[in-house]
Design a protein around this motif. Structure first.
Motif, short mmCIF file in Angstrom:
data_model
loop_
_atom_site.label_atom_id
_atom_site.label_comp_id
_atom_site.label_asym_id
_atom_site.label_seq_id
_atom_site.Cartn_x
_atom_site.Cartn_y
_atom_site.Cartn_z
N LEU A 193 -45.43 -12.08 22.25
CA LEU A 193 -45.62 -11.39 20.99
C LEU A 193 -46.40 -10.10 21.24
O LEU A 193 -47.38 -10.09 22.01
CB LEU A 193 -46.36 -12.27 20.01
N THR A 194 -45.98 -9.00 20.63
CA THR A 194 -46.60 -7.70 20.87
C THR A 194 -47.06 -7.08 19.54
O THR A 194 -46.59 -7.45 18.45
CB THR A 194 -45.61 -6.76 21.56
N ASP A 195 -47.95 -6.12 19.68
CA ASP A 195 -48.43 -5.40 18.49
C ASP A 195 -47.57 -4.16 18.26
O ASP A 195 -46.51 -3.98 18.89
CB ASP A 195 -49.91 -5.04 18.63
N ALA A 196 -48.05 -3.26 17.42
CA ALA A 196 -47.27 -2.07 17.09
C ALA A 196 -47.11 -1.14 18.29
O ALA A 196 -46.13 -0.37 18.37
CB ALA A 196 -47.94 -1.33 15.94
N ASP A 197 -48.03 -1.20 19.24
CA ASP A 197 -47.94 -0.38 20.46
C ASP A 197 -47.26 -1.12 21.61
O ASP A 197 -47.35 -0.68 22.76
CB ASP A 197 -49.35 0.06 20.89
N GLU A 198 -46.62 -2.25 21.30
CA GLU A 198 -45.91 -3.08 22.29
C GLU A 198 -46.86 -3.64 23.36
O GLU A 198 -46.44 -3.96 24.47
CB GLU A 198 -44.77 -2.32 22.96
N LYS A 199 -48.11 -3.80 22.96
CA LYS A 199 -49.06 -4.46 23.85
C LYS A 199 -49.01 -5.96 23.58
O LYS A 199 -48.94 -6.37 22.42
CB LYS A 199 -50.47 -3.92 23.62
N PRO A 200 -49.05 -6.78 24.64
CA PRO A 200 -48.94 -8.24 24.44
C PRO A 200 -50.15 -8.80 23.71
O PRO A 200 -51.31 -8.48 24.00
CB PRO A 200 -48.85 -8.78 25.86
N LEU A 201 -49.85 -9.63 22.71
CA LEU A 201 -50.89 -10.33 21.98
C LEU A 201 -51.02 -11.78 22.43
O LEU A 201 -52.13 -12.32 22.54
CB LEU A 201 -50.60 -10.29 20.48
N ASN A 239 -50.50 -11.29 13.46
CA ASN A 239 -49.92 -10.04 12.94
C ASN A 239 -49.06 -9.35 14.01
O ASN A 239 -49.20 -8.13 14.25
CB ASN A 239 -51.03 -9.09 12.44
N ALA A 240 -48.23 -10.12 14.65
CA ALA A 240 -47.35 -9.56 15.68
C ALA A 240 -46.31 -8.67 15.02
O ALA A 240 -45.76 -8.98 13.97
CB ALA A 240 -46.67 -10.68 16.45
N MET A 241 -46.02 -7.55 15.67
CA MET A 241 -45.05 -6.61 15.16
C MET A 241 -43.74 -6.62 15.97
O MET A 241 -42.76 -6.01 15.55
CB MET A 241 -45.65 -5.19 15.19
N GLY A 242 -43.75 -7.26 17.10
CA GLY A 242 -42.56 -7.32 17.93
C GLY A 242 -42.65 -8.46 18.93
O GLY A 242 -43.63 -9.22 18.97
N TYR A 243 -41.62 -8.58 19.75
CA TYR A 243 -41.61 -9.66 20.74
C TYR A 243 -40.71 -9.27 21.93
O TYR A 243 -39.85 -8.38 21.83
CB TYR A 243 -41.13 -10.97 20.12
N LYS A 244 -40.91 -9.97 23.01
CA LYS A 244 -40.05 -9.89 24.19
C LYS A 244 -39.66 -11.30 24.60
O LYS A 244 -40.50 -12.19 24.62
CB LYS A 244 -40.76 -9.18 25.36
#
Length: 250
Positions: A193-201, A239-244
């Motif tokens: 799971l990543t945030d808005a800056d595609e950093k892993p959460l 509050n994840a904004m994206g994923y890989k």
């Protein structure tokens, strides 16, 4: 090797000299069977141990009209001739005692091949898997399925909120495809799971037991087939904004 000729009657072999052949135009009499023949017609070379003497015919006397009255040169008594060309080497005898150890060695060799190449045998002959399983049960090994990750692909994936009543619970769905005709081991899934800056959460690993239904075969990925992935997880208000999503083998 010695220059010799061979009697056409008894096949005995005799030593000759050039002078003997030329002095009587090649006519000689066999010292064994007394047959007269021409020594030039069958000149050969053989070891000296296989040679018998010849009786040489004198030149015909011009005053004699009957060639049967010609006298023959006397020779000493000789032992029976040995036919050099009729001597055949005896075939080697294979003892039956060697059959048992050879059979044992063959069985051991086949066992080593089966053990070392059990995965390749399973790929080439899938029907042999019960035999290989029994062998591995006996030898305490496993039939390792192929793990060619580059021959698998994620055809699609999606991550969404499962229910509006509980926004922290999300549903992961995906389709994985095996592009080769032979079966492979089921891969694991790495969800990040990543945030808005595609950093892993946060990240989590899902194995086949996690993403497959309990009624499905969770031990093998059939050749040229697709599997549906579905699993749920609690994001705990990240509050994840994206994923890989990635495939991998542990």
């Amino acid at each position: 090797m010695t220059l010799v000729t061979r009697c056409p009657g008894c096949h005995a072999i005799f030593r000759l000299t050039g002078g003997q052949l030329h002095s009587h135009n090649g006519d000689v009499r066999c010292g064994q069977c007394k047959q007269v023949f021409n020594g030039f017609t069958a000149l050969i070379a053989v070891p000296g141990a296989c040679i018998q003497p010849l009786v040489m015919l004198p030149q015909p006397d011009p005053d004699q009209s009957d060639p049967d009255n010609a006298t023959v040169m006397s020779v000493a008594e000789t032992p029976p001739p040995v036919d050099y060309f009729d001597i055949q080497p005896s075939a080697p005898k294979i003892s039956r005692l060697w059959l048992v150890p050879n059979a044992v060695l063959l069985v051991l060799l086949l066992g080593q091949i089966m053990h070392a190449y059990r995965t390749e045998i399973f790929i080439a002959f899938p029907a042999f898997r019960p035999v290989l399983n029994e062998y591995c049960t006996l030898m305490q090994c496993e039939v390792d399925l192929p793990r060619h990750l580059h021959l698998l692909s994620l055809e699609s994936s999606d991550l969404r909120v499962s229910s509006s009543a509980d926004p922290d619970v999300v549903e992961l769905s995906a389709i994985i495809r095996n592009h080769v005709p032979f079966p492979q081991a089921l891969p694991a899934l790495l969800l990040t799971l990543t945030d808005a800056d595609e950093k892993p959460l946060a990240s989590r690993i899902f194995t086949a037991k996690d993403y497959l239904d309990s009624a499905a075969d969770q031990s093998i990925f059939a050749g040229e087939s697709e599997i549906q992935v579905q699993c749920f997880l609690n994001t705990n208000q990240l509050n994840a904004m994206g994923y890989k999503l990635e495939l991998f083998y542990p």
